[in-house]
Design a protein around this motif. Sequence first.
Motif, PDB file in Angstrom:
ATOM      1  N   LEU A   1      -6.659  16.831  -4.228  1.00  0.00           N
ATOM      2  CA  LEU A   1      -7.267  15.924  -5.206  1.00  0.00           C
ATOM      3  C   LEU A   1      -6.223  15.028  -5.857  1.00  0.00           C
ATOM      4  O   LEU A   1      -6.472  13.832  -6.064  1.00  0.00           O
ATOM      5  N   MET A   2      -5.059  15.589  -6.189  1.00  0.00           N
ATOM      6  CA  MET A   2      -3.997  14.762  -6.780  1.00  0.00           C
ATOM      7  C   MET A   2      -3.595  13.653  -5.819  1.00  0.00           C
ATOM      8  O   MET A   2      -3.430  12.501  -6.227  1.00  0.00           O
ATOM      9  N   GLU A   3      -3.459  14.004  -4.546  1.00  0.00           N
ATOM     10  CA  GLU A   3      -3.055  13.003  -3.562  1.00  0.00           C
ATOM     11  C   GLU A   3      -4.164  11.989  -3.288  1.00  0.00           C
ATOM     12  O   GLU A   3      -3.907  10.782  -3.256  1.00  0.00           O
ATOM     13  N   LEU A   4      -5.383  12.453  -3.115  1.00  0.00           N
ATOM     14  CA  LEU A   4      -6.494  11.553  -2.809  1.00  0.00           C
ATOM     15  C   LEU A   4      -6.807  10.628  -3.981  1.00  0.00           C
ATOM     16  O   LEU A   4      -6.848   9.402  -3.827  1.00  0.00           O
ATOM     17  N   VAL A   5      -7.009  11.202  -5.150  1.00  0.00           N
ATOM     18  CA  VAL A   5      -7.340  10.386  -6.325  1.00  0.00           C
ATOM     19  C   VAL A   5      -6.159   9.498  -6.698  1.00  0.00           C
ATOM     20  O   VAL A   5      -6.330   8.305  -6.978  1.00  0.00           O
ATOM     21  N   GLY A   6      -4.955  10.061  -6.689  1.00  0.00           N
ATOM     22  CA  GLY A   6      -3.767   9.256  -6.985  1.00  0.00           C
ATOM     23  C   GLY A   6      -3.625   8.108  -6.007  1.00  0.00           C
ATOM     24  O   GLY A   6      -3.307   6.979  -6.388  1.00  0.00           O
TER      25      GLY A   6
ATOM     26  N   ILE B   1      -3.928   8.823   0.272  1.00  0.00           N
ATOM     27  CA  ILE B   1      -5.340   9.101   0.539  1.00  0.00           C
ATOM     28  C   ILE B   1      -5.445   9.951   1.802  1.00  0.00           C
ATOM     29  O   ILE B   1      -6.169  10.949   1.844  1.00  0.00           O
ATOM     30  N   GLY B   2      -4.701   9.579   2.833  1.00  0.00           N
ATOM     31  CA  GLY B   2      -4.698  10.347   4.074  1.00  0.00           C
ATOM     32  C   GLY B   2      -4.199  11.770   3.883  1.00  0.00           C
ATOM     33  O   GLY B   2      -4.791  12.717   4.402  1.00  0.00           O
ATOM     34  N   HIS B   3      -3.128  11.938   3.120  1.00  0.00           N
ATOM     35  CA  HIS B   3      -2.608  13.287   2.867  1.00  0.00           C
ATOM     36  C   HIS B   3      -3.627  14.135   2.111  1.00  0.00           C
ATOM     37  O   HIS B   3      -3.804  15.321   2.420  1.00  0.00           O
ATOM     38  N   GLY B   4      -4.276  13.539   1.127  1.00  0.00           N
ATOM     39  CA  GLY B   4      -5.303  14.273   0.394  1.00  0.00           C
ATOM     40  C   GLY B   4      -6.466  14.654   1.292  1.00  0.00           C
ATOM     41  O   GLY B   4      -6.989  15.768   1.221  1.00  0.00           O
ATOM     42  N   ALA B   5      -6.878  13.730   2.172  1.00  0.00           N
ATOM     43  CA  ALA B   5      -7.980  14.003   3.100  1.00  0.00           C
ATOM     44  C   ALA B   5      -7.616  15.099   4.097  1.00  0.00           C
ATOM     45  O   ALA B   5      -8.481  15.875   4.511  1.00  0.00           O
TER      46      ALA B   5
END
Length: 132
Positions: A58-63, A18-22
Motif C-alpha cells: 500500500l505504501m508503494e502503490l499509494v505513494g 505502482i508496479g512494486h506495490g502491485a
Amino acid sequence: MLAWGLLLIRLVVGLLFIGHGAQKLFGWFGGYGPKGTGSWMESIGMKPGVLMAVLAGLMELVGGVLLATGLFVPLAAVLIALAMLGAIVKVHGKNGIWATANGYEYPLVLLVVVIGIALTGAGDFSLDALLK
C-alpha cells in the motif's frame, strides 16, 4: 524546463512504485502477492508477514500514484521514504552500499529522489499545482 524535468522524474519513479506495490498486493508483474511476499517478510523477521506485505504494498502503490500524479507529494514522499528505509534496514543495509552486492545503493537513490521532489515541489504539471 524545470516543470518537464520534475514531471519526468515523478512519472518514472511513481509508475515503478505502482508496479512494486502491485507485485506485493496482487501478484502482478512477476510479484508473489501478499502470501508469497508475506512468507519472505516473515523469513527476515517482519511479522505478521502478510500484514507487512500489504502495508508495504500500500505504501508503494499509494505513494506511487500520488507521486506520478503530483498530488499530495509530501505524503507520497513519506510513504515511499518509509518503504525505502524499511528496505535499507531489513534487507540491503547489511550488504554495504553497492548494488552489485545487493547493497542499499538503489533504495538510497530512490529515498533521496522522493525527498528532493517533496522539498522542491511537484512542479507546474501536477495536481498539487492545480489545487493551489
